[in-house]
Enzyme design. Structure first.
Site, short mmCIF file in Angstrom:
data_model
loop_
_atom_site.label_atom_id
_atom_site.label_comp_id
_atom_site.label_asym_id
_atom_site.label_seq_id
_atom_site.Cartn_x
_atom_site.Cartn_y
_atom_site.Cartn_z
N LEU A 47 8.07 -6.01 9.65
CA LEU A 47 9.36 -5.67 9.05
C LEU A 47 9.08 -4.61 7.98
CD1 LEU A 47 11.10 -9.13 8.48
CD2 LEU A 47 11.55 -7.48 10.30
N ASP A 48 10.03 -3.69 7.79
CA ASP A 48 9.89 -2.73 6.70
C ASP A 48 9.67 -3.48 5.39
OD1 ASP A 48 10.36 -0.67 8.43
OD2 ASP A 48 12.45 -0.35 7.82
N GLN A 49 8.98 -2.83 4.48
CA GLN A 49 8.72 -3.44 3.18
C GLN A 49 10.02 -3.88 2.51
OE1 GLN A 49 6.71 -0.88 0.41
NE2 GLN A 49 6.45 -2.48 -1.13
#
Length: 545
Positions: free
Chosen positions: A388-390
């Site tokens: 997942l994106d940060q």
């Protein structure tokens, strides 16, 4: 210095103590006022129509040695084919002068292009290529036909040999018949070689007319490439950048130590380098700066009229790091619980976790904490299946064995929807209805990690969406991706060909976030087949916004 470039302004309150970070900032009120004056000026300018087709503009509020505060204005690239419009700062190096070396060499390259086009479209050359292609086809057909005849003849000879072996005839007669069959086979093989030779000679003669022109075109293209490369290197050497310490360095030198080693096309022509270059050259003290988009959104990038954007990273970051004493940085979100991961489910094969916003999935270049590094402290082995994106929170599945990792990855790569993921987002605007977005994505090589819409070279990206409700001027929406491209949901929401409304808190594709604000994107549901039992497993997570 004339007032055509430095525009005095009235200041109320204290001046900024330090120049803001050009890669992560909230525009100072002085910059907002300067931007307003730029727009007001352009509205009365013959450049207005071109600007409204889409242009990045920039302002730098600075102070003269006598204490007068004013602003400088710039536009990225060119306007009306020029880089020297009054009222705006000039280019670091104006290579568009009609009698300059760049334009002269560019004219030579253009002449080569025209010569190549003439040769490629010449009727004699086109006719010769068509005739050669027809001859090749004719040769292939005739040789193939002869080979087919040979195969049929061989089958007949084989049948005749079998007959001879089964008949009670004189042995010498059988030998004579077999000799005739051998001679027939040898003749056909020799005739095939002669046929190929005749066609080879004919094709070589026909190819001479084409090859002469091909050689000329290839030579011109080599010369064009050599001239273009040399001109680009020359141009980068002419961009001599000043820094706030009074030092000078060419773009070639600045980019020598970067991963790409050479500047990207257009380096040094963005607003921020132009503004700082003029300020340093004229002993102006930079106070605050901002870049903003005016006009129609571009086809590939996410840019909205009137919104402020950080300097690009590919072309500008190496330059600005040289020009400014303080190191420009890109501040990440702070995770709400940076050292805590909620375990939703675990067994001997896998772990399902609920990731907080601001936590990396895997370790970054700076050694920041991540899901992977935290889990490695608790488990003997962990294998990251997806990311997942940060800035995104929500459900992730992590494998605990290589076997489980392989099986789960295959599910993510499968085109039969073995993996189900559903995200909930809050959009910064009103969207109606449900539907599907299909917009191909590729990285913006000049401004990573940003992505771009590219219908020619991008990778397929498909997202279903369903509006869950409206909360004032915001829209709560469910997003179901069928592909897993970087920033897919963020781009599909924000781009004009998608929903045209960014996710709340999206610092890359939407409005600048307030301190403490998060990206309102959460992986709320996740389903997959257990890698060992095959059981369908489904998990959900409470949306935290």
């Amino acid at each position: 210095m004339t007032n055509e470039v430095f525009h005095p302004m009235t200041v109320e309150g204290e001046l900024p103590a330090q120049l803001n970070n050009p890669f992560d900032y909230e525009p100072h009120p002085l910059c907002v006022e300067a931007a307003r004056q730029v727009c007001e000026h352009l509205a009365q300018s013959p450049l207005h129509e071109e600007v409204m087709q889409g242009k990045m503009l920039g302002v730098l509020v600075c102070q003269q040695t006598d204490g007068t505060v004013g602003f400088l204005a710039a536009y990225s690239g060119q306007l009306g084919g020029r880089e020297d419009w009054p009222w705006f700062v000039p280019a670091v190096f104006d290579y568009l002068q009609p009698d300059g070396y760049f334009k002269q060499e560019e004219a030579r390259i253009t002449a080569i292009n025209q010569r190549v086009a003439q040769l490629e479209s010449a009727s004699i050359y086109v006719s010769a290529k068509v005739s050669l292609a027809q001859l090749k086809k004719q040769a292939e057909d005739e040789i193939a036909s002869y080979k087919t005849m040979m195969q049929a003849a061989k089958a007949q000879r084989d049948a005749k040999r079998n007959e001879n072996e089964n008949e009670d005839e004189n042995e010498s007669e059988n030998e004579g018949g077999n000799d005739a069959l051998i001679r027939e086979s040898q003749f056909q093989k020799a005739e095939l070689r002669r046929l190929k030779k005749r066609w080879e000679e004919r094709l070589m003669a026909a190819a001479k007319d084409v090859e002469h022109t091909d050689d000329s075109i290839a030579a011109l293209k080599r010369e064009r490439k050599e001239r273009s490369d040399a001109l680009q290197r020359w141009l980068f050497d002419q961009f001599v950048m000043l820094n706030d310490r009074g030092e000078r360095r060419t773009l070639t030198d600045i980019f020598a130590d970067t991963p790409q080693h050479i500047p990207s096309s257009g380096s040094g022509e963005c607003c921020a380098p132009k503004l700082l270059q003029y300020a340093f050259a004229h002993r102006l003290m930079p106070l605050c700066m901002a870049e903003f988009w005016q006009g129609a959104s571009p086809k590939m990038e996410v840019r909205h009229h009137g919104q402020y954007y950080p300097a690009c990273r590919g072309k500008c970051k190496p330059i600005l790091e040289w020009m400014l004493s303080f190191p420009p940085t890109y501040e990440a979100y702070e995770a709400h619980e940076p050292n805590e991961i909620r375990i939703v489910y675990e067994d001997s094969s896998l772990i399902v976790i609920d990731k907080p916003a601001g936590l990396l999935s895997v370790p970054g270049k700076t050694g920041e904490e991540s899901v992977e590094s935290l889990l490695q402290r608790q488990y003997a082995e962990v294998f990251m299946v997806h990311r997942l994106d940060q800035d995104t929170s929500g459900l992730m599945v992590v494998a605990r064995s290589r076997e489980a990792h392989h099986i789960l990855q295959q599910q993510f790569l499968s085109h039969v929807r073995a993996i189900y993921k559903m995200y909930v987002a809050l959009l910064d605007g009103v969207v109606e209805g449900n539907g599907t977005i299909s917009l191909p994505l590729r990285p913006d090589v000049d401004d990573r990690p940003r992505q771009m819409i590219d219908h020619e070279h991008g990778k397929e990206a498909v997202t279903d969406y369903e509006v869950l409700g409206h909360e004032g001027n915001y829209t709560r929406i469910a997003l179901t991706p069928h592909t897993g491209r970087t920033h897919q949901l963020r781009m599909h929401c924000s781009h004009r060909e998608g929903l045209g409304v960014p996710i709340v808190g999206d610092r890359l594709y939407g409005q600048r976030i307030e301190k403490g604000q998060r990206l309102c994107l959460h992986a709320a549901e996740l389903a997959f087949q257990h890698p060992l039992t095959g059981e369908r497993m489904r998990f959900s997570s409470v949306v935290p916004f």
